[in-house]
Design an enzyme around this catalytic site. Structure first.
Site, PDB file in Angstrom:
ATOM      1  N   GLU A 163    -126.413  68.839-105.315  1.00 46.37           N
ATOM      2  CA  GLU A 163    -127.219  68.254-104.238  1.00 46.37           C
ATOM      3  C   GLU A 163    -126.355  67.414-103.304  1.00 46.37           C
ATOM      4  OE1 GLU A 163    -131.033  67.368-106.986  1.00 46.37           O
ATOM      5  OE2 GLU A 163    -131.307  66.963-104.867  1.00 46.37           O
TER       6      GLU A 163
ATOM      7  N   CYS B  57    -137.959  63.671-107.078  1.00 46.70           N
ATOM      8  CA  CYS B  57    -137.165  63.928-108.263  1.00 46.70           C
ATOM      9  C   CYS B  57    -136.310  62.766-108.763  1.00 46.70           C
ATOM     10  CB  CYS B  57    -136.301  65.171-108.025  1.00 46.70           C
ATOM     11  SG  CYS B  57    -135.871  65.946-109.573  1.00 46.70           S
TER      12      CYS B  57
ATOM     13  N   ASN C 287    -137.420  69.066-109.742  1.00 46.18           N
ATOM     14  CA  ASN C 287    -136.821  70.259-110.352  1.00 46.18           C
ATOM     15  C   ASN C 287    -135.766  69.725-111.325  1.00 46.18           C
ATOM     16  OD1 ASN C 287    -136.582  72.771-107.658  1.00 46.18           O
ATOM     17  ND2 ASN C 287    -138.240  71.403-108.141  1.00 46.18           N
TER      18      ASN C 287
ATOM     19  N   LYS D   3    -135.081  62.700 -99.339  1.00 47.59           N
ATOM     20  CA  LYS D   3    -134.587  62.220-100.641  1.00 47.59           C
ATOM     21  C   LYS D   3    -133.363  61.307-100.487  1.00 47.59           C
ATOM     22  CE  LYS D   3    -133.427  64.137-105.222  1.00 47.59           C
ATOM     23  NZ  LYS D   3    -133.323  65.440-105.959  1.00 47.59           N
TER      24      LYS D   3
ATOM     25  N   ASN E 208    -133.157  66.987 -98.317  1.00 50.06           N
ATOM     26  CA  ASN E 208    -134.127  67.428 -99.324  1.00 50.06           C
ATOM     27  C   ASN E 208    -135.402  66.653 -98.997  1.00 50.06           C
ATOM     28  OD1 ASN E 208    -135.627  67.999-101.600  1.00 50.06           O
ATOM     29  ND2 ASN E 208    -133.901  67.755-103.023  1.00 50.06           N
TER      30      ASN E 208
HETATM   31  N1  ING Z   1    -132.971  66.766-110.765  1.00 49.64           N
HETATM   32  C1  ING Z   1    -132.740  65.925-111.869  1.00 49.64           C
HETATM   33  C2  ING Z   1    -133.617  64.679-111.914  1.00 49.64           C
HETATM   34  O1  ING Z   1    -133.233  63.580-111.513  1.00 49.64           O
HETATM   35  C3  ING Z   1    -131.155  64.718-113.291  1.00 49.64           C
HETATM   36  C4  ING Z   1    -131.292  65.581-112.061  1.00 49.64           C
HETATM   37  C5  ING Z   1    -131.738  65.109-114.480  1.00 49.64           C
HETATM   38  C6  ING Z   1    -130.461  63.557-113.198  1.00 49.64           C
HETATM   39  C7  ING Z   1    -131.627  64.286-115.621  1.00 49.64           C
HETATM   40  C8  ING Z   1    -130.325  62.721-114.312  1.00 49.64           C
HETATM   41  C9  ING Z   1    -130.901  63.085-115.531  1.00 49.64           C
HETATM   42  O2  ING Z   1    -134.711  64.811-112.446  1.00 49.64           O
HETATM   43  C10 ING Z   1    -133.085  66.509-109.436  1.00 49.64           C
HETATM   44  N2  ING Z   1    -133.345  67.568-108.638  1.00 49.64           N
HETATM   45  O3  ING Z   1    -132.937  65.380-108.966  1.00 49.64           O
END
Ligand code: ING
Length: 314
Positions: free
Chosen positions: A148, A174, A199, A129, A112
């Site tokens: 992922e 992210c 995302n 990532k 990623n």
């Molecule tokens: N998405 C989310 C992020 O870290 C997540 C997954 C959301 C993890 C909320 C923990 C709490 O923003 C990605 N693509 O990493």
């Protein structure tokens, strides 16, 4: 980048993406990104920041028994015919950009990835990532999947920073923003600007009662903390809106070195958020409160690198 009495100003365009559907082809998506880039140029931006996996829908929400079935979501070259218009516009108009996409290397490795392209249209830096959230196998207990760990390898490039746009620039992606180590490693390299895409689902697949307000609070908290504790600018760019019925949060924001959100998106669609970021504004806290060499006590930090999980006392 404008140099003068006001410091080292970089006019940044945070280019939030609205939803990208499974049926949206690369050309149609790139046309949207190019539109944002043209708007950024018209507004005098030096750098446009696009989101994570900007070219496709957030495909890690789908399970595939055979991982190779997801390869069509990956780019095997960059630039490539679909993305070439972005690079050409950058070179032709003296504007740089950061772009997130799924990278499939010639050796068959999956990352990623986020690249930083300079105002000559050349790739100046690449980041892969490191912190992959979610899980690798189908988990029926979840209201939706977040695979992922199934489709990407953890990044193998560390957290590089490079001299660009008149300052020291780093990238992350992210989930990386939720880990203080991400910003501190770059802070220890003197970073002045961190650009990232995200995302982020608006709901928690394991905690239905968690509100969108909580998710947005934690989204901004991470970036504001990272900015303040390392005295740098942080630009976080969302892919937002409903993709195939799965809602992603917006909240694209530009955060200054004091940790204040100085500009943010109002919509959940394609939207450009512009701000003049003075890289010299990083200096005061780097020289005082977060003068690392004066205040940090690394002899007490070893556990951070030697131990992965928490070990409470007996
Ligand atoms: N998405 C989310 C992020 O870290 C997540 C997954 C959301 C993890 C909320 C923990 C709490 O923003 C990605 N693509 O990493």
């Amino acid at each position: 980048m404008a140099k003068g009495s006001r410091g080292r100003i970089v006019r940044i365009g945070a280019a939030q993406s609205g939803p990208v559907q499974k049926s949206d082809g690369r050309q149609a998506v790139v046309a949207r990104l190019l539109e944002l880039m043209k708007q950024a140029k018209a507004e005098g931006c030096d750098l446009v920041v696009f989101t994570e996996l900007a070219l496709t829908t957030f495909f890690p929400r789908y399970y595939a028994e055979d991982r190779a079935d997801m390869d069509p979501w990956f780019e095997t070259a960059m630039p490539n015919p679909a993305t070439r218009p972005l690079f050409d516009f950058a070179a032709g108009n003296g504007i740089g950009f950061s772009l997130g996409y799924a990278e499939l290397t010639p050796e068959g490795r999956h990352f990623n990835t986020q690249i930083l392209v300079d105002n000559n249209g050349r790739i100046a830096a690449k980041y892969r990532k490191v912190h992959l959230p979610g899980h690798a196998d189908y988990e029926p207990r979840r209201s939706f999947q977040h695979l992922e760990k199934r489709y990407f390898e953890p990044g193998d490039l560390g957290f590089p920073v490079s001299r660009a746009f008149g300052g020291v620039v780093g990238q992350c992606i992210c989930n990386d923003r939720r880990w203080p180590e991400t910003f501190r490693v770059m802070g220890l390299k003197g970073v002045e600007l961190v650009v990232l895409g995200y995302n982020t689902p608006s709901t928690n697949s394991l905690r239905p009662e968690e509100t969108a307000a909580t998710r947005m609070h934690q989204n901004h908290l991470c970036m504001q903390a990272g900015a303040y504790q390392n005295s740098c600018w942080v630009v976080g760019v969302a892919k937002a809106g409903s993709e195939d019925g799965h809602h992603l949060m917006a909240g694209t924001a530009i955060v200054d070195p004091d940790g204040f959100i100085v500009a943010q998106a109002d919509t959940e669609d394609d939207e450009l958020v512009v701000h003049d970021c003075d890289l010299d504004a990083c200096r005061f806290l780097k020289e005082t409160t977060f003068n690392f060499v004066a205040h940090r006590r690394t002899e007490h930090y070893k556990i951070i690198c030697e131990q992965t999980g928490a070990k409470p006392p007996k």
